[in-house]
Structure formats: C-alpha cells, structure tokens
Write a protein that holds these residues in place. Structure first.
Motif, mmCIF file in Angstrom:
data_model
loop_
_atom_site.group_PDB
_atom_site.id
_atom_site.type_symbol
_atom_site.label_atom_id
_atom_site.label_comp_id
_atom_site.label_asym_id
_atom_site.label_seq_id
_atom_site.Cartn_x
_atom_site.Cartn_y
_atom_site.Cartn_z
ATOM 1 N N CYS A 1 0.832 -1.214 0.000
ATOM 2 C CA CYS A 1 0.000 0.000 0.000
ATOM 3 C C CYS A 1 0.864 1.260 0.000
ATOM 4 C CB CYS A 1 -0.930 0.005 1.214
ATOM 5 S SG CYS A 1 -2.275 -1.208 1.110
ATOM 6 N N VAL A 2 1.960 1.224 0.737
ATOM 7 C CA VAL A 2 2.887 2.360 0.748
ATOM 8 C C VAL A 2 3.489 2.550 -0.646
ATOM 9 C CG1 VAL A 2 5.115 3.162 1.621
ATOM 10 C CG2 VAL A 2 3.394 2.259 3.213
ATOM 11 N N ALA A 3 3.889 1.461 -1.268
ATOM 12 C CA ALA A 3 4.463 1.538 -2.613
ATOM 13 C C ALA A 3 3.443 2.060 -3.617
ATOM 14 C CB ALA A 3 4.971 0.154 -3.040
ATOM 15 N N LYS A 4 2.185 1.710 -3.433
ATOM 16 C CA LYS A 4 1.111 2.129 -4.324
ATOM 17 C C LYS A 4 0.606 3.540 -3.988
ATOM 18 C CE LYS A 4 -2.241 1.145 -7.368
ATOM 19 N NZ LYS A 4 -2.012 0.958 -8.799
ATOM 20 N N LYS A 5 1.085 4.069 -2.865
ATOM 21 C CA LYS A 5 0.661 5.384 -2.363
ATOM 22 C C LYS A 5 -0.837 5.409 -2.039
ATOM 23 C CE LYS A 5 4.352 7.920 -4.666
ATOM 24 N NZ LYS A 5 4.722 9.020 -5.602
ATOM 25 N N VAL A 6 -1.311 4.318 -1.461
ATOM 26 C CA VAL A 6 -2.695 4.255 -0.978
ATOM 27 C C VAL A 6 -2.868 5.281 0.140
ATOM 28 C CG1 VAL A 6 -4.371 2.820 0.235
ATOM 29 C CG2 VAL A 6 -2.969 1.830 -1.596
ATOM 30 N N LYS A 7 -3.991 5.968 0.129
ATOM 31 C CA LYS A 7 -4.175 7.036 1.114
ATOM 32 C C LYS A 7 -4.569 6.510 2.496
ATOM 33 C CE LYS A 7 -5.104 10.705 -2.195
ATOM 34 N NZ LYS A 7 -4.587 9.945 -3.344
ATOM 35 N N TYR A 8 -5.512 5.567 2.566
ATOM 36 C CA TYR A 8 -5.971 5.068 3.864
ATOM 37 C C TYR A 8 -6.135 3.549 3.822
ATOM 38 C CZ TYR A 8 -6.853 9.888 5.085
ATOM 39 O OH TYR A 8 -6.692 11.225 5.346
ATOM 40 N N VAL A 9 -5.673 2.899 4.898
ATOM 41 C CA VAL A 9 -5.847 1.461 5.050
ATOM 42 C C VAL A 9 -6.552 1.203 6.377
ATOM 43 C CG1 VAL A 9 -4.770 -0.804 5.130
ATOM 44 C CG2 VAL A 9 -3.723 1.023 3.758
ATOM 45 N N CYS A 10 -7.715 0.598 6.317
ATOM 46 C CA CYS A 10 -8.431 0.162 7.521
ATOM 47 C C CYS A 10 -8.014 -1.274 7.815
ATOM 48 C CB CYS A 10 -9.941 0.246 7.303
ATOM 49 S SG CYS A 10 -10.902 -0.662 8.529
ATOM 50 N N ILE A 11 -7.406 -1.483 8.969
ATOM 51 C CA ILE A 11 -6.956 -2.825 9.351
ATOM 52 C C ILE A 11 -8.045 -3.459 10.227
ATOM 53 C CG2 ILE A 11 -5.126 -4.204 10.397
ATOM 54 C CD1 ILE A 11 -3.240 -1.828 9.921
ATOM 55 N N PHE A 12 -8.928 -4.180 9.584
ATOM 56 C CA PHE A 12 -9.984 -4.912 10.281
ATOM 57 C C PHE A 12 -9.379 -6.028 11.130
ATOM 58 C CE2 PHE A 12 -13.037 -8.583 9.772
ATOM 59 C CZ PHE A 12 -13.947 -8.153 10.721
ATOM 60 N N THR A 13 -8.264 -6.527 10.694
ATOM 61 C CA THR A 13 -7.571 -7.646 11.348
ATOM 62 C C THR A 13 -7.260 -7.332 12.807
ATOM 63 O OG1 THR A 13 -6.508 -8.069 9.226
ATOM 64 C CG2 THR A 13 -5.598 -9.196 11.162
ATOM 65 N N SER A 14 -7.486 -8.284 13.678
ATOM 66 C CA SER A 14 -7.082 -8.170 15.078
ATOM 67 C C SER A 14 -5.876 -9.084 15.309
ATOM 68 C CB SER A 14 -8.239 -8.555 16.004
ATOM 69 O OG SER A 14 -8.670 -9.872 15.729
ATOM 70 N N GLY A 15 -5.363 -9.030 16.535
ATOM 71 C CA GLY A 15 -4.193 -9.847 16.854
ATOM 72 C C GLY A 15 -2.951 -9.019 17.052
ATOM 73 N N PHE A 16 -3.151 -7.766 17.507
ATOM 74 C CA PHE A 16 -2.008 -6.876 17.720
ATOM 75 C C PHE A 16 -1.924 -6.513 19.208
ATOM 76 C CE2 PHE A 16 -2.926 -6.701 13.227
ATOM 77 C CZ PHE A 16 -1.648 -6.768 12.667
ATOM 78 N N SER A 17 -1.739 -5.268 19.560
ATOM 79 C CA SER A 17 -1.428 -4.932 20.954
ATOM 80 C C SER A 17 -2.531 -5.333 21.932
ATOM 81 C CB SER A 17 -1.153 -3.438 21.090
ATOM 82 O OG SER A 17 -2.302 -2.671 20.794
#
Length: 503
Positions: A110-126
């Motif tokens: 997404c960074v390489a594609k210069k996507v403006k916003y990414v919603c991370i629905f995925t859980s399993g982090f902090s």
C-alpha cells in the motif's frame, strides 16, 4: 444485485466533490479495495462486501484475493485482483481482512502504491497484551513512516459516511444526520448503526478506529470540527491512542465553543480498564482525570450507552434550532397521576425545579379539564381529557407563556396512539406528530416528549417508528424513559451554561 460493469477496474467515476481536507479521501473515497474478500458474505472481509452491496456507494469497489483469480471472474459483481499493484490508478481506501502475519507485507504494498488510507480490520495486535503482538503493531507504524499512507486501527471497522455511501454496516440508515462519531470499539460502532431508527439518531459521518496506532481521536476531532455537515461530535474512547492527550483536550476547548463534543469514556473501573486493555490495547487512564479534562474543555462526559445515545439525539434536535434550555424550571403535562409523580420525583432529584403555574394559566386550564382526577398546578394531570391532542396543544401554549418555566415536557405513552389507530383512526399518529411540530415552531421554551411503549407488539413498534420519524424530521426531541430525559436535559443545560461563559 451489483452491476459489475459499473465496478470495472477501468472505470473511475467522476465526482463533483471538492477535496479540501486529507480525510475527505477516506469519507468520500473515489474507490474502495477489500483485501481478503471471498464468496462467503458472513466471514472476515466478506462482512464489508455485504455492507457495500447494501449501501448507496456508487464508485468502484475492487477485491483482492489471489486464491480466486483465474477461477472466478468476480465475486457478487465486483472484480478480483491478485494484489494491490495489479489495480490501475490511485487507490483511496483499502480495507484489510487478512491474517495478522500477512498484514505487514500488505501495508508495504500500500505504501508503494501510495494508498491514502488502510483500515486494518484484522485483530491480533497490541490488544493481545504480549510483547510479540505489540512489536507487530509497532512494525506497521514503522512501515508507513514518511509515506502518504495512513492506517486506521488495527482491530476496527473503518469509516462511514451517509452522503457518499462509505460504510462497514449493511443495516446503516441512509438518512443524513448531523452527528459524527468516532469509536474505539467496533461493537459500539455497530450498535450506533443498529439503534438509529429506535433512537432517531442519524449521522453525517462515523468511524471505528480500534487501537489508534496512527489515525486517532485528535485527527477525527479536527476533521469533524471543520466539517459543515457535522453539528454534534460524539466519541467512545478507552484512551487517546497515538494522540497527544494535552493537544486533544486543547483542541476540544476550541471546538466546543461552536459544536458540542460528547465523550463516553470506556474503562471506568479497575475491571473495566482491564477489559479495555484486552479490547483495544488501551491504557485507560484515571476516570477522574478524564472527566475533569472533558468538562474543563467544555465537553459533555457520559458513562453509559443509553446516556450517550440520548445526549447525542437531544443535541442533534436542539442545536440546529438554537433551542438549548435557558434554565432548570420544568413544566409537565401528562395524563395519569402516577406518571406525574414519577416525573416530578425524577426531575427534582436530578436538580430541576417544578414551579407551580401562574394562577391565570391554571384558570385557563380549569376551563378544559374537570376538577375530578386532574391537576393544573404542575405537573398538569389531564386525566382522560389528555387523549384529545387539541387539549394538550392548548395547554402547552398557555404553559409557554409562564415566565417561571424554561422547559416543557409532554409525557405520552405511544400505546395511546396505537389504540386509536387500531380502532380505525388511520394516520392519527403522524397527524398528532405534525400538530405537535406546528405548535413547537411557535413555542419560546425548550420542548420535548417522553413516549415509552408499555405494551410491545409489532403494531405498536410500527406506530412508534412512524411517530418518531416525524418528530425527528421536525426537530422535536423524544425519549423512551423519564430518567434518560432528565439526564440528557442536564447535560444540555450544562453545555448552554458553558456557552454563555464563552461569549
């Protein structure tokens, strides 16, 4: 069914919308990409696929899932791609519904594609409260440093905008309101969509932003403050996330001079704070500090879901018409002695005054109501004569002339209306609502209705929604119960008093 032609990868729909703020590209995204979508509409990213199929969103929706490329032409009319890089053109909004271990590589794409916003629905982090999960979350932050890509979440549902059709919930109302919300909890963000009709609470925009590792409450407060479609701001927060707390409350102090800001703080107790930590990884903070900071900034501090809904609803009806209460003196009109006693007790213990009506007003009321089983002092107990709406309207107009009153409340169980409709008075419910609207336009005092349903049935529920719909459109606040009304009115009075200190 979705027309796959209008969602083709080569068709970028032109829009007349003028993008003035970076977050406009989220709430008015020119396209949406759902990563991890599958033919199963009730699992993972399929949840979002169902939401967009039922929304008014008309711009392209792309799906990413290499598993189905070459096997299926599309899923439910939306084209499928193997990766982000395969989609031509700029991408505004990507929704991530893949496993946590795969998320870092997606964010790099997404960074390489210069996507403006990414919603991370995925859980399993902090929110897992482990060193490994916290490190995984920090890795995402490191990946986007210095890039054009902003992250929403993780562990969230993303954005909602009734005007553009951006959504996460298939049952959201398309009715455009003036309330914008932000929620750290996805469940609460879902609830806010599901209670809309029953509580007459409609939105301009909303967002579920989970762990707030990048996009945070400060960003949303700033955006909602300048949004012309938003008149009231509500936030469910367990922490300020990646935002600077001092900056957040400093900005709130500026915003509340123009728009009410309602904060529902999650994690109010030791056990609640523990639940918040495992929910969004939030360090909840002291309830006393939070409450003082919100109040000092001119915000409205609430502690429960119904209180949150009631206050947002009340502000949404009073603010546009500049009808905030000027004081705490209340006049009640009700058919039934028991209800009048409960009203008086509840509002009195909540800090309101219930003064006797002036003698000349009581004399006028005595011309309408018989002397048996009624009272015209305050509360005005109409007895059975309260079934006639013309009597109620006359009474309220007279009460409006009393200089000792600031607020007028009408208590009317919706079962009364349903009984008349059931016995042939078709359209009586909406007729009563419109009559109350015409009356309210001429009143000088804050007016609201308490309209509980004591006997639930499919017919009564239908009548209730018809009644509330007209009231909402005509800017008349309504409540389901007495304590909810008293609590919400208290908050409105405090905000009114705060505004007076800012002039």
């Amino acid at each position: 069914m979705v027309d796959s032609a209008k969602n083709s990868a080569t068709e970028e729909k032109k829009t007349d919308f003028e993008y003035k703020h970076p977050l406009d590209h989220l709430f008015y995204a020119r396209n949406v990409t759902i990563v991890g979508a599958s033919p199963n509409p009730n699992f993972g990213a399929g949840f979002f696929l169902s939401a967009f199929r039922h929304s008014s969103y008309s711009n392209p929706v792309y799906l990413i899932n290499p598993k189905y490329v070459g096997k299926l032409k599309d899923i439910r009319g939306y084209p499928i791609f193997a990766s982000i890089s395969d989609i031509p053109g700029e991408l505004d909004y990507v929704i991530c519904g893949i496993k946590a271990k795969l998320v870092p590589d997606l964010i790099r794409d997404c960074v390489a594609k210069k996507v403006k916003y990414v919603c991370i629905f995925t859980s399993g982090f902090s929110e897992l409260l482990t060193a490994e999960s916290k490190a995984a979350e920090q890795e995402l932050v490191n990946i986007i440093k210095g890039s054009q890509t902003r992250l929403i979440g993780p562990n969230c549902l993303g954005a909602l905008c009734t005007k553009s059709g951006i959504t996460y919930d298939p049952v959201y109302s398309r009715c455009e309101g003036n309330v914008a919300f932000a929620s750290q909890s996805g469940g609460i963000a879902n609830n806010l969509c599901e209670i809309q009709q029953m509580h007459s609470l409609y939105y301009s925009k909303g967002i579920s932003f989970g762990n707030q590792i990048d996009l945070n409450c400060l960003d949303l407060l700033e955006y909602y403050a300048q949004d012309p479609d938003t008149k009231i701001i509500g936030m469910y927060l367990e922490s300020t996330g990646s935002a600077d707390g001092n900056a957040f409350f400093s900005l709130m102090r500026k915003v509340t001079r123009k728009k009410p800001v309602v904060i529902w703080k999650g994690g109010q107790t030791e056990f609640g704070a523990r639940a918040a930590a495992s929910h969004t990884g939030a360090i909840a903070g002291s309830l006393k500090i939070w409450k003082n900071a919100v109040i000092q900034a001119g915000g409205t501090f609430v502690t429960k879901s119904h209180e949150f809904w009631d206050v947002l609803h009340l502000f949404s009806r009073l603010i546009p018409k500049e009808r905030l209460p000027k004081g705490k003196n209340v006049g009640f009109i009700v058919a039934g002695g028991g209800a009048s006693v409960e009203l008086t007790d509840t509002f009195s213990t909540s800090g309101f005054q219930i003064p006797e009506l002036q003698p000349e007003i009581q004399d006028k009321l005595n011309e309408i109501y018989p002397s048996v089983n009624t009272s015209v002092k305050n509360p005005v107990d109409t007895g059975a004569m309260g079934m006639f709406i013309d009597n109620i309207i006359k009474s309220i107009k007279w009460m409006d002339t009393d200089p000792n009153l600031d607020i007028i409340a009408f208590f009317m169980p919706l079962n009364w209306l349903s009984q008349l409709e059931r016995h042939g008075a078709v359209g009586y419910t909406t007729s009563v609502a419109r009559s109350l609207w015409r009356m309210n336009k001429k009143l000088t005092k804050t007016f609201f209705i308490i309209c509980p349903i004591f006997q639930m049935s499919e017919f009564n529920a239908k009548i209730s929604l018809q009644f509330k719909e007209v009231l909402w459109k005509k800017f008349i606040p309504h409540f389901e119960n007495i304590i909810g009304a008293a609590t919400a009115l208290n908050h409105a009075i405090r905000y009114s008093e705060y505004l007076q200190t800012q002039t």
